[in-house]
Structure formats: structure tokens, C-alpha cells
Design a protein around this motif. Structure first.
Motif, short mmCIF file in Angstrom:
data_model
loop_
_atom_site.label_atom_id
_atom_site.label_comp_id
_atom_site.label_asym_id
_atom_site.label_seq_id
_atom_site.Cartn_x
_atom_site.Cartn_y
_atom_site.Cartn_z
N LYS A 51 10.39 -1.25 -5.71
CA LYS A 51 10.26 -2.41 -4.83
C LYS A 51 9.14 -2.23 -3.81
N ALA A 52 8.72 -1.01 -3.55
CA ALA A 52 7.64 -0.74 -2.60
C ALA A 52 6.26 -0.79 -3.24
N ASP A 53 6.21 -0.98 -4.56
CA ASP A 53 4.93 -1.02 -5.26
C ASP A 53 4.03 -2.08 -4.63
N ARG A 54 2.79 -1.69 -4.38
CA ARG A 54 1.76 -2.57 -3.83
C ARG A 54 2.08 -3.09 -2.43
N THR A 55 2.78 -2.27 -1.67
CA THR A 55 3.05 -2.59 -0.26
C THR A 55 2.48 -1.47 0.60
N THR A 56 2.56 -1.66 1.89
CA THR A 56 2.13 -0.64 2.85
C THR A 56 3.33 -0.25 3.69
N VAL A 57 3.55 1.04 3.82
CA VAL A 57 4.66 1.57 4.63
C VAL A 57 4.05 2.42 5.73
N LYS A 58 4.51 2.20 6.96
CA LYS A 58 4.01 2.97 8.10
C LYS A 58 5.04 4.02 8.47
N VAL A 59 4.57 5.25 8.67
CA VAL A 59 5.42 6.36 9.08
C VAL A 59 4.70 7.16 10.16
N ALA A 60 5.44 7.97 10.87
CA ALA A 60 4.88 8.83 11.91
C ALA A 60 4.58 10.22 11.34
N HIS A 121 -2.71 6.83 -0.52
CA HIS A 121 -2.03 6.09 -1.58
C HIS A 121 -1.19 7.08 -2.37
N LEU A 122 0.07 6.73 -2.61
CA LEU A 122 0.92 7.50 -3.51
C LEU A 122 0.96 6.73 -4.82
N THR A 123 0.52 7.38 -5.90
CA THR A 123 0.43 6.70 -7.18
C THR A 123 1.15 7.47 -8.26
N ALA A 124 1.64 6.72 -9.24
CA ALA A 124 2.26 7.29 -10.44
C ALA A 124 1.87 6.38 -11.59
N SER A 125 1.99 6.88 -12.81
CA SER A 125 1.62 6.06 -13.96
C SER A 125 2.60 6.28 -15.11
N ARG A 126 2.55 5.35 -16.03
CA ARG A 126 3.34 5.44 -17.26
C ARG A 126 2.65 4.57 -18.30
N THR A 127 2.89 4.86 -19.56
CA THR A 127 2.38 4.01 -20.64
C THR A 127 3.53 3.41 -21.43
N VAL A 128 4.72 4.00 -21.30
CA VAL A 128 5.89 3.54 -22.04
C VAL A 128 6.86 2.91 -21.05
N CYS A 129 7.37 1.73 -21.40
CA CYS A 129 8.31 1.00 -20.53
C CYS A 129 9.68 0.85 -21.17
N GLY A 130 9.94 1.54 -22.22
CA GLY A 130 11.21 1.49 -22.92
C GLY A 130 11.01 2.16 -24.26
N GLU A 131 12.10 2.43 -24.94
CA GLU A 131 11.98 3.10 -26.23
C GLU A 131 11.10 2.28 -27.16
N TYR A 142 1.91 2.58 -10.45
CA TYR A 142 2.68 2.40 -9.22
C TYR A 142 1.78 2.86 -8.09
N ASP A 143 1.65 2.05 -7.04
CA ASP A 143 0.77 2.40 -5.93
C ASP A 143 1.37 1.86 -4.64
N VAL A 144 1.70 2.76 -3.73
CA VAL A 144 2.16 2.37 -2.41
C VAL A 144 1.23 3.01 -1.40
N THR A 145 0.82 2.21 -0.40
CA THR A 145 -0.06 2.71 0.65
C THR A 145 0.80 3.20 1.80
N ILE A 146 0.53 4.41 2.26
CA ILE A 146 1.25 4.98 3.39
C ILE A 146 0.30 5.14 4.56
N GLU A 147 0.61 4.47 5.67
CA GLU A 147 -0.18 4.62 6.88
C GLU A 147 0.59 5.55 7.82
N VAL A 148 -0.02 6.68 8.12
CA VAL A 148 0.60 7.67 9.01
C VAL A 148 0.00 7.50 10.39
N THR A 149 0.88 7.32 11.39
CA THR A 149 0.43 7.17 12.77
C THR A 149 0.76 8.43 13.55
N GLY A 150 -0.07 8.71 14.53
CA GLY A 150 0.06 9.92 15.30
C GLY A 150 1.14 9.94 16.32
#
Length: 150
Positions: A51-60, A121-131, A142-150
Motif C-alpha cells: 500500500k505504500a508503493d509510490r508514496t513518500t514516508v517521512k521518518v526521523a 528510495h527503497l525498491t524491490a522487484s519481481r517478474t512473477v505475480c503468481g504461479e 516496488y518503490d517507496v520514497t523515504i524522507e529522513v529528517t534530522g
């Protein structure tokens, strides 16, 4: 037949359908739409899934970010900027005990530690989506952007 048997049968069928829906699950977010940015204030530990794919999440700085993808067809997530988000241990793949061989049921989890302010960016990949089911191009990354704040 007693009135309880049809209800029990219906509940059993519903449970079986839910279990099958989780096996080898495909990308369920709106992958065809334009990427969206979602700014979230997060605690010291956050878990991002499909559900976080292609979103931006901010963390400290100091936060732990885990990527947990719900199919063993996914590769372990990697960080585009290890100086910002560095791996925190080895990735884990946990197959579902009730899954048939090749079904892809289970999770792939990779954790990272936010080391310094910046973006990764945290990314993962796959080529198979089921048997025996190849992923369409919009389901492969899969790509989620993580913004780290100080």
C-alpha cells in the motif's frame, strides 16, 4: 439438514477464498495511476507494505523502516542511499506453511535504519505475480520514497 450447516459451509467457503486471495497476491495498489506523495508522521519504527508503493514516508533520524512485501516472488528491498537508510540485518523470507510449492505465499521483509537526514528510495522487484503468471510492467517494481529528517 439443520440451519447451521449452510452457514458453516458458507463461512468455510469464504475463509477458503480469503486464504487463496493472499497466495501469490498481485500488486493491489493503483499502479496505473500517477505516483502520489503521502506525507506521514511516523513513530520510531514503521513498516511499509504494498500500500505504500509510490508514496513518500517521512521518518526521523534513528527510526527503523521495514519493507514487508506479501509474496515470496519479491526480491529483498534495497536502499538507493545507504548513507541515509542503511540495511539493519539480513532480509528474511517467510513462506506460508499452508502454501503449495511455487505458490509464492509468504512475506519478504527487509529492515533499514535512518542514519542521517536525506532522501532514499527503497525498491524491490519481481517478474512473477503468481504461479506461471508473469507480472505486467506496472507490477514489477516496488518503490517507496523515504524522507529522513534530522
Amino acid at each position: 439438514m439443520t440451519p447451521r450447516r449452510p452457514i458453516a459451509l458458507a463461512l468455510g467457503c469464504a475463509a477458503a477464498l480469503l486464504a487463496l486471495a493472499g497466495c501469490g497476491s498481485t500488486h493491489t495498489t493503483a499502479a496505473a495511476s500517477a505516483p502520489t506523495a503521502t506525507a506521514l508522521t511516523t513513530p520510531a519504527a514503521v513498516t511499509a507494505d504494498e500500500k505504500a508503493d509510490r508514496t513518500t514516508v517521512k521518518v526521523a533520524v534513528g527510526a527503523t523502516v521495514s519493507v514487508e512485501l506479501h509474496a515470496t516472488y519479491w526480491s529483498a528491498a534495497t536502499s538507493s542511499a545507504p548513507d541515509v537508510l542503511s540495511p539493519a540485518g539480513a532480509p528474511t523470507t517467510v513462506p506460508s506453511p499452508s502454501c503449495r510449492p511455487g505458490g509464492g505465499c509468504g512475506t519478504v521483509t527487509t529492515s533499514f535504519t535512518a542514519r542521517t537526514a536525506g532522501t532514499a528510495h527503497l525498491t524491490a522487484s519481481r517478474t512473477v505475480c503468481g504461479e506461471a503468471l508473469n507480472c505486467s510492467p506496472d507490477q514489477r517494481i516496488y518503490d517507496v520514497t523515504i524522507e529522513v529528517t534530522g
